[in-house]
Motif scaffolding. Structure first.
Motif, mmCIF file in Angstrom:
data_model
loop_
_atom_site.group_PDB
_atom_site.id
_atom_site.type_symbol
_atom_site.label_atom_id
_atom_site.label_comp_id
_atom_site.label_asym_id
_atom_site.label_seq_id
_atom_site.Cartn_x
_atom_site.Cartn_y
_atom_site.Cartn_z
ATOM 1 N N THR A 176 -8.106 1.776 0.449
ATOM 2 C CA THR A 176 -8.852 1.244 1.602
ATOM 3 C C THR A 176 -9.504 2.352 2.426
ATOM 4 O O THR A 176 -9.042 3.494 2.417
ATOM 5 N N TRP A 183 -11.290 3.762 6.301
ATOM 6 C CA TRP A 183 -10.744 3.900 7.664
ATOM 7 C C TRP A 183 -11.367 2.935 8.673
ATOM 8 O O TRP A 183 -10.846 2.769 9.754
ATOM 9 N N LYS A 233 -2.870 2.646 -1.082
ATOM 10 C CA LYS A 233 -3.339 4.006 -0.774
ATOM 11 C C LYS A 233 -4.370 3.895 0.329
ATOM 12 O O LYS A 233 -5.545 3.641 0.075
ATOM 13 N N SER A 244 -16.991 4.301 0.025
ATOM 14 C CA SER A 244 -18.397 4.684 -0.139
ATOM 15 C C SER A 244 -18.861 4.460 -1.582
ATOM 16 O O SER A 244 -18.051 4.396 -2.506
ATOM 17 N N THR A 299 -17.789 7.463 -3.914
ATOM 18 C CA THR A 299 -16.393 7.406 -4.354
ATOM 19 C C THR A 299 -16.191 6.248 -5.325
ATOM 20 O O THR A 299 -15.460 6.376 -6.314
HETATM 21 P P1 ADP Z 1 -14.566 6.205 3.707
HETATM 22 O O1 ADP Z 1 -15.194 7.474 4.197
HETATM 23 O O2 ADP Z 1 -15.209 4.953 4.167
HETATM 24 O O3 ADP Z 1 -13.058 6.191 3.836
HETATM 25 P P2 ADP Z 1 -14.427 7.002 0.939
HETATM 26 O O4 ADP Z 1 -15.181 6.426 -0.211
HETATM 27 O O5 ADP Z 1 -14.545 8.452 1.198
HETATM 28 O O6 ADP Z 1 -14.920 6.138 2.151
HETATM 29 O O7 ADP Z 1 -12.884 6.656 0.793
HETATM 30 C C1 ADP Z 1 -12.401 5.352 0.592
HETATM 31 C C2 ADP Z 1 -10.991 5.445 0.029
HETATM 32 O O8 ADP Z 1 -11.065 5.996 -1.299
HETATM 33 C C3 ADP Z 1 -10.059 6.356 0.808
HETATM 34 O O9 ADP Z 1 -8.760 5.788 0.832
HETATM 35 C C4 ADP Z 1 -10.107 7.631 -0.007
HETATM 36 O O10 ADP Z 1 -8.943 8.423 0.180
HETATM 37 C C5 ADP Z 1 -10.167 7.089 -1.408
HETATM 38 N N1 ADP Z 1 -10.686 8.041 -2.422
HETATM 39 C C6 ADP Z 1 -11.412 9.166 -2.228
HETATM 40 N N2 ADP Z 1 -11.680 9.784 -3.398
HETATM 41 C C7 ADP Z 1 -11.120 9.048 -4.381
HETATM 42 C C8 ADP Z 1 -11.048 9.149 -5.815
HETATM 43 N N3 ADP Z 1 -11.616 10.146 -6.474
HETATM 44 N N4 ADP Z 1 -10.373 8.180 -6.496
HETATM 45 C C9 ADP Z 1 -9.817 7.152 -5.838
HETATM 46 N N5 ADP Z 1 -9.846 6.997 -4.497
HETATM 47 C C10 ADP Z 1 -10.490 7.922 -3.767
#
Ligand code: ADP
Length: 480
Positions: free
Chosen positions: A148, A150, A174, A228, A231
């Motif tokens: 998820t 933030w 997570k 995002s 990601t």
């Molecule tokens: P936001 O900035 O809206 O939190 P992100 O896409 O950066 O968006 O992160 C969304 C979720 O995905 C967070 O819980 C982050 O820790 C997790 N995340 C980041 N990188 C990875 C990855 N390579 N594989 C799986 N989950 C990830």
């Protein structure tokens, strides 16, 4: 005084990892909410194994007991909405009213899916072959990873965890590292319920380590992700070779169309709420305001006036209507987009400045651009901040084309009194959710939620359609 430390919940025990992250308020970077442990990969592996053992037990638990567990979680979230809403506002930066509302909504997801536990009905059919009967029913997907973001740390978690548990799955949760307090509070509530140990596990930790591990584990059957686009793409590329089922909600660039015949007051209010509530940090936010000539000047003037009267400040201060953005990196990124919009030739009508604050709150004034073109970078990228751009268009036809000319497709809105245009837009907007005379942000909890194109991947979330992801259908043939 040492800050409080918070642990992960793995296989029915609170467990410390080797490291901790600090959770600081975006309203005051001196305000340390707590230190939150980071799961090691060994612990994540333990959680996956525990979930595999627990899942069949949980799925075999009687419907009424499963219903009661979900109901109790929902009851507690709703009863504690003021306290937990305050904590959410403190760690995420949305206003107190928004924080309290989000926790109440999180509770409603559990109430809704408590009822769904009792509604798991199958179907039956005559076979095309005489003497054979067919029935089909849903079975749990198995062990699901829930990753998820933030921006809605309670609501997003709950709209995934509630159906996962309702349909008999075990969960590896997570959460985003920027908002661990809400995730931990939710886990603490769940930890006191009568779930077989290992049915629900909290794995706080970095996405690139823990999220990645979930996507590569043969012990994980599915992952529901919100975050995002970048990601999401990475996650899909990692999970696909392992044939892990995916449900993903990603970026957006939602348009609100404002036609000449719109009710001006309503259009201004819906644009304001849609673009700037939650400091614009919503995947449903309307960052493109597509406006026809007859209402353009009045709309921009009135919206700017509405924005200049907004009190921006620390989330929990009395009278504050817009809190800070999530952190310094996001603020910098927002300010870069304000500068980029000006270089691209859009006219900055108001806002777009960092606000000096003694406590180093990450506050900025909401920004409105006018005279934008849809091909400008500020109208292509998801900025994820309090920034919107008016794109003038000739007429309804051009407005619809501009609204649809985006890589994304989560929500789309139209402000009009014309039944013909409203009906046409509902049919032809390329988005998962369409709003008529309403803000693009703000959805119900008992109906499907999701988008098209790069906004979503996999089945819908929420409402009865959540079963599409959290269950798998079994068709049984019986010779009578
Ligand atoms: P936001 O900035 O809206 O939190 P992100 O896409 O950066 O968006 O992160 C969304 C979720 O995905 C967070 O819980 C982050 O820790 C997790 N995340 C980041 N990188 C990875 C990855 N390579 N594989 C799986 N989950 C990830």
């Amino acid at each position: 005084m040492n800050p409080q430390t918070f642990l992960n919940w793995i296989d029915g025990h609170w467990q410390a990892g080797e490291t901790f992250v600090e959770n600081r308020s975006p309203s005051d970077t001196d305000d340390l909410i707590g230190r939150y442990t980071q799961a090691t990969s060994v612990q994540a592996q333990q959680a996956i194994e525990a979930a595999r053992r627990a899942q069949p037990q949980w799925a075999a638990t009687g419907l009424e007991q499963r219903h009661d567990v979900l109901r109790a979680i929902g009851d507690e979230l709703i009863a504690r909405r003021d306290e937990l809403g305050r904590q959410l506002a403190r760690e995420e930066g949305k206003t107190l009213a928004e924080g309290v509302g989000e926790v109440a909504r999180a509770g409603q997801f559990f109430h809704y899916f408590a009822a769904e536990v009792l509604r798991q009905l199958g179907g039956n059919a005559d076979s095309v072959r005489p003497g054979i009967e067919i029935d089909y029913r849903r079975e749990p997907l198995g062990v699901v990873g829930i990753i998820t973001p933030w921006n809605f740390p309670m609501a997003t978690a709950c709209w995934k965890i509630a159906p996962a548990l309702a349909f008999g799955n075990a969960v590896l949760f997570k959460p985003a590292n920027l908002t661990p307090a809400s995730a931990w509070a939710l886990t603490e509530i769940i930890s006191r319920q009568a779930l077989p140990p290992g049915t629900f596990n909290l794995l706080m930790g970095p996405g690139e380590a823990i999220g990645h591990l979930l996507a590569t584990s043969p012990g994980v059957d599915g992952i529901s992700f919100t975050g995002s686009l970048e990601t999401g793409r990475r996650l899909a590329a990692t999970a696909a070779p392992n044939l892990i089922k995916l449900q993903m909600e990603m970026g957006s660039k939602n348009a609100l169309v404002v036609l000449d015949d719109a009710d001006l007051d309503l259009a201004v209010e819906c644009a304001f709420q849609g673009a700037y509530s939650g400091a614009g940090q919503k995947c449903t936010a309307s960052s493109r305001l597509v406006v026809t000539p007859g209402i353009h000047a009045a709309f921009v003037e009135r919206l700017a006036e509405r924005m200049r009267n907004v009190r921006v400040g620390r989330a929990l201060d009395e009278g504050v209507q817009m809190g800070p953005v999530i952190d310094g990196r996001q603020l910098e990124s927002n300010l870069r987009y304000v500068a980029l919009g000006q270089r691209e030739g859009a006219r900055l009508v108001c806002g777009g400045e960092a606000l000096a604050h003694p406590e180093r709150a990450w506050c900025m004034s909401p920004a409105l651009f006018d005279e934008g073109r849809n091909d400008m970078q500020i109208n292509r990228d998801e900025i994820f901040g309090p920034i919107a751009c008016v794109i003038p268009v000739r007429d309804y036809e051009e407005a619809l084309a501009v609204a649809n000319d985006t890589a994304f497709g989560l929500t789309a809105g139209i402000m009009t009194q014309s039944l013909r245009h409203a009906t046409h837009f509902r049919r032809h907007a390329q988005a998962g959710c369409v709003m008529v005379n309403l803000p693009t942000a703000g959805t119900d909890y008992h109906v499907p939620f999701g988008g098209r194109k790069a906004s979503s991947y996999g089945p819908r979330e929420q409402g009865p359609h959540a079963a599409e992801f959290y269950t798998t259908l079994k068709t049984a043939y019986t010779r009578a």
